[in-house]
Design a protein around this motif. Sequence first.
Motif, PDB file in Angstrom:
ATOM      1  N   ILE A 262       0.827  -1.203   0.000  1.00 59.76           N
ATOM      2  CA  ILE A 262       0.000   0.000   0.000  1.00 59.76           C
ATOM      3  C   ILE A 262       0.866   1.259   0.000  1.00 59.76           C
ATOM      4  O   ILE A 262       0.595   2.224  -0.724  1.00 59.76           O
ATOM      5  N   VAL A 263       1.926   1.245   0.797  1.00 56.87           N
ATOM      6  CA  VAL A 263       2.838   2.398   0.821  1.00 56.87           C
ATOM      7  C   VAL A 263       3.483   2.589  -0.555  1.00 56.87           C
ATOM      8  O   VAL A 263       3.566   3.714  -1.068  1.00 56.87           O
ATOM      9  N   GLY A 264       3.929   1.487  -1.158  1.00 55.32           N
ATOM     10  CA  GLY A 264       4.542   1.578  -2.483  1.00 55.32           C
ATOM     11  C   GLY A 264       3.576   2.104  -3.532  1.00 55.32           C
ATOM     12  O   GLY A 264       3.926   2.970  -4.349  1.00 55.32           O
ATOM     13  N   ALA A 265       2.343   1.599  -3.520  1.00 54.76           N
ATOM     14  CA  ALA A 265       1.343   2.065  -4.481  1.00 54.76           C
ATOM     15  C   ALA A 265       1.002   3.538  -4.257  1.00 54.76           C
ATOM     16  O   ALA A 265       0.807   4.297  -5.218  1.00 54.76           O
ATOM     17  N   ALA A 266       0.941   3.963  -2.989  1.00 55.82           N
ATOM     18  CA  ALA A 266       0.651   5.372  -2.689  1.00 55.82           C
ATOM     19  C   ALA A 266       1.766   6.281  -3.210  1.00 55.82           C
ATOM     20  O   ALA A 266       1.499   7.347  -3.783  1.00 55.82           O
ATOM     21  N   LEU A 267       3.009   5.869  -3.022  1.00 57.29           N
ATOM     22  CA  LEU A 267       4.121   6.646  -3.546  1.00 57.29           C
ATOM     23  C   LEU A 267       4.064   6.730  -5.067  1.00 57.29           C
ATOM     24  O   LEU A 267       4.336   7.781  -5.661  1.00 57.29           O
ATOM     25  N   ASN A 268       3.705   5.630  -5.702  1.00 54.58           N
ATOM     26  CA  ASN A 268       3.609   5.608  -7.157  1.00 54.58           C
ATOM     27  C   ASN A 268       2.474   6.496  -7.646  1.00 54.58           C
ATOM     28  O   ASN A 268       2.567   7.129  -8.705  1.00 54.58           O
ATOM     29  N   GLN A 269       1.395   6.576  -6.876  1.00 54.35           N
ATOM     30  CA  GLN A 269       0.267   7.424  -7.244  1.00 54.35           C
ATOM     31  C   GLN A 269       0.617   8.908  -7.140  1.00 54.35           C
ATOM     32  O   GLN A 269       0.297   9.697  -8.026  1.00 54.35           O
ATOM     33  N   CYS A 270       1.259   9.271  -6.045  1.00 57.49           N
ATOM     34  CA  CYS A 270       1.467  10.693  -5.747  1.00 57.49           C
ATOM     35  C   CYS A 270       2.777  11.255  -6.280  1.00 57.49           C
ATOM     36  O   CYS A 270       2.878  12.467  -6.511  1.00 57.49           O
ATOM     37  N   PHE A 271       3.767  10.405  -6.464  1.00 63.17           N
ATOM     38  CA  PHE A 271       5.068  10.875  -6.959  1.00 63.17           C
ATOM     39  C   PHE A 271       5.525   9.997  -8.129  1.00 63.17           C
ATOM     40  O   PHE A 271       6.572   9.334  -8.053  1.00 63.17           O
ATOM     41  N   PRO A 272       4.752   9.953  -9.214  1.00 61.36           N
ATOM     42  CA  PRO A 272       5.053   8.999 -10.294  1.00 61.36           C
ATOM     43  C   PRO A 272       6.404   9.218 -10.955  1.00 61.36           C
ATOM     44  O   PRO A 272       7.092   8.256 -11.297  1.00 61.36           O
ATOM     45  N   ARG A 273       6.794  10.474 -11.135  1.00 65.04           N
ATOM     46  CA  ARG A 273       8.072  10.736 -11.812  1.00 65.04           C
ATOM     47  C   ARG A 273       9.257  10.296 -10.948  1.00 65.04           C
ATOM     48  O   ARG A 273      10.232   9.728 -11.446  1.00 65.04           O
ATOM     49  N   LEU A 274       9.168  10.570  -9.651  1.00 63.89           N
ATOM     50  CA  LEU A 274      10.223  10.146  -8.743  1.00 63.89           C
ATOM     51  C   LEU A 274      10.301   8.618  -8.691  1.00 63.89           C
ATOM     52  O   LEU A 274      11.393   8.037  -8.728  1.00 63.89           O
ATOM     53  N   VAL A 275       9.137   7.974  -8.622  1.00 57.02           N
ATOM     54  CA  VAL A 275       9.105   6.510  -8.548  1.00 57.02           C
ATOM     55  C   VAL A 275       9.661   5.888  -9.822  1.00 57.02           C
ATOM     56  O   VAL A 275      10.350   4.868  -9.777  1.00 57.02           O
ATOM     57  N   GLN A 276       9.385   6.516 -10.976  1.00 58.53           N
ATOM     58  CA  GLN A 276       9.943   6.003 -12.226  1.00 58.53           C
ATOM     59  C   GLN A 276      11.468   5.972 -12.186  1.00 58.53           C
ATOM     60  O   GLN A 276      12.091   5.059 -12.727  1.00 58.53           O
ATOM     61  N   ARG A 277      12.039   6.965 -11.544  1.00 53.26           N
ATOM     62  CA  ARG A 277      13.500   6.983 -11.452  1.00 53.26           C
ATOM     63  C   ARG A 277      14.023   5.930 -10.482  1.00 53.26           C
ATOM     64  O   ARG A 277      15.065   5.324 -10.704  1.00 53.26           O
ATOM     65  N   VAL A 278      13.284   5.720  -9.400  1.00 60.11           N
ATOM     66  CA  VAL A 278      13.758   4.812  -8.357  1.00 60.11           C
ATOM     67  C   VAL A 278      13.591   3.349  -8.748  1.00 60.11           C
ATOM     68  O   VAL A 278      14.452   2.514  -8.474  1.00 60.11           O
ATOM     69  N   ARG A 279      12.474   3.041  -9.399  1.00 61.22           N
ATOM     70  CA  ARG A 279      12.166   1.625  -9.591  1.00 61.22           C
ATOM     71  C   ARG A 279      12.969   0.935 -10.691  1.00 61.22           C
ATOM     72  O   ARG A 279      12.758  -0.249 -10.949  1.00 61.22           O
ATOM     73  N   ILE A 280      13.881   1.629 -11.338  1.00 60.55           N
ATOM     74  CA  ILE A 280      14.799   0.912 -12.219  1.00 60.55           C
ATOM     75  C   ILE A 280      15.862   0.172 -11.404  1.00 60.55           C
ATOM     76  O   ILE A 280      16.559  -0.693 -11.933  1.00 60.55           O
ATOM     77  N   TYR A 281      15.952   0.516 -10.114  1.00 59.40           N
ATOM     78  CA  TYR A 281      16.926  -0.141  -9.241  1.00 59.40           C
ATOM     79  C   TYR A 281      16.287  -1.110  -8.244  1.00 59.40           C
ATOM     80  O   TYR A 281      16.925  -2.066  -7.822  1.00 59.40           O
ATOM     81  N   THR A 282      15.036  -0.856  -7.856  1.00 60.73           N
ATOM     82  CA  THR A 282      14.442  -1.631  -6.758  1.00 60.73           C
ATOM     83  C   THR A 282      14.277  -3.124  -7.045  1.00 60.73           C
ATOM     84  O   THR A 282      14.460  -3.931  -6.133  1.00 60.73           O
ATOM     85  N   PRO A 283      13.930  -3.563  -8.271  1.00 60.59           N
ATOM     86  CA  PRO A 283      13.838  -5.016  -8.485  1.00 60.59           C
ATOM     87  C   PRO A 283      15.155  -5.740  -8.232  1.00 60.59           C
ATOM     88  O   PRO A 283      15.172  -6.835  -7.663  1.00 60.59           O
ATOM     89  N   PHE A 284      16.267  -5.115  -8.637  1.00 61.00           N
ATOM     90  CA  PHE A 284      17.563  -5.749  -8.385  1.00 61.00           C
ATOM     91  C   PHE A 284      17.876  -5.795  -6.896  1.00 61.00           C
ATOM     92  O   PHE A 284      18.378  -6.804  -6.385  1.00 61.00           O
ATOM     93  N   LEU A 285      17.555  -4.711  -6.179  1.00 56.78           N
ATOM     94  CA  LEU A 285      17.786  -4.699  -4.738  1.00 56.78           C
ATOM     95  C   LEU A 285      16.937  -5.759  -4.047  1.00 56.78           C
ATOM     96  O   LEU A 285      17.400  -6.445  -3.124  1.00 56.78           O
ATOM     97  N   ALA A 286      15.679  -5.916  -4.486  1.00 54.19           N
ATOM     98  CA  ALA A 286      14.814  -6.949  -3.921  1.00 54.19           C
ATOM     99  C   ALA A 286      15.368  -8.345  -4.216  1.00 54.19           C
ATOM    100  O   ALA A 286      15.343  -9.232  -3.353  1.00 54.19           O
ATOM    101  N   THR A 287      15.876  -8.528  -5.424  1.00 53.95           N
ATOM    102  CA  THR A 287      16.491  -9.814  -5.783  1.00 53.95           C
ATOM    103  C   THR A 287      17.685 -10.110  -4.887  1.00 53.95           C
ATOM    104  O   THR A 287      17.853 -11.233  -4.391  1.00 53.95           O
ATOM    105  N   LEU A 288      18.516  -9.108  -4.667  1.00 52.19           N
ATOM    106  CA  LEU A 288      19.694  -9.275  -3.821  1.00 52.19           C
ATOM    107  C   LEU A 288      19.302  -9.670  -2.402  1.00 52.19           C
ATOM    108  O   LEU A 288      19.921 -10.546  -1.788  1.00 52.19           O
TER     109      LEU A 288
END
Length: 351
Positions: A262-288
């Motif tokens: 829910i927190v992640g979806a809320a951030l994506n809703q309200c700060f889409p441009r910022l989230v677009q920049r961040v989420r190119i890294y988050t899948p790899f961090l989650a994998t790690l």
Amino acid sequence: MLLGSRHGLQGWVTSHGKQAVPKLTFRTGAALRHVAVQGHHVQQNQRTTHRSANFVCTASASGAAAAACGDSSSSEPEAVVFSPLEQKIGAICKTLTNFFPLWVVLAAAVGFYNPPLFVWFDDSLVKTSLMFCMLAMGLTLTFQEIAGVFTRAPQLLLLGMVLQYTVLPSIGWAISRYWGLTSSLAIGVALVSCMPGGTASNIVAYIAKGDMPLSIMMTTASTIMAVFTTPILTNILVGTLVPVDPKAMFLSVVELVLAPVIVGAALNQCFPRLVQRVRIYTPFLATLLVVMIVGSMISTNVGVVSQSGFTIITAVLTLHSCGFALGYFISRAFGLSDKICRTNSIEVRAP
């Protein structure tokens, strides 16, 4: 309104553009002065139009967050333009993420042969890592997509849960009976087959380009249902009633799955441009982090793994492989899309 103004200004320029190129004549000086004045006015109007268009673009970009947070009158957020360095780092992260199965196998092997490398990764870090993984998956969603799982085709969610609690327990029952396992290992396999999918299934669904909202909602729903299904299935499969604390299970689902998503979806809703920049890294961090969790689990159970050896490894491999295959082909038999079939396959048996 701003976009309408922009189109109006563009139309004005288009309709008057034919007059922007003066037809020069050399009959009188007055005619020349008239042409010069007319050209000056056109240039001023063009500069005004350019400034207005820039304002519209700025206003549209600034209104993107408001649109995501509920202002339907604003325009959709524009795609973020990444620098060459960001594109290169993002491509590397994506490539490394796609090798998720390889990293898991390597972590298991290293954790077994060199436990000190992972044994420091204790339960508190595991818990925090799981929360981050679900936050990273939440960044890929919006509330509309999550709600769509229930409004668009709720039968898909129901089918996925039915598959989870029928296909794998059946395979687990067969393996526990006929694989030649000791009683303790047979009970362990049966218990594993009764457990719902976890955080890793969402990461695998992301890598496999599955239906992420469906994957996350299936993880949530099946985990909640485990309060009721786990005692029943374990009693049927192994003849032992395994007690489950419903309150603790529910709080665990809220803390580890629902709240981060829910927190992640809320951030994506309200700060889409910022989230677009961040989420190119988050899948790899989650994998790690999942790789670290796997290595930690193996390193703290080296004795159990070494005693069971090849038998338990083949049993678990067969359990999960059959779960993947049956989850996919049963879904395909219902005429579902390949994307949904992949998602069901992963949720049926990714841990």
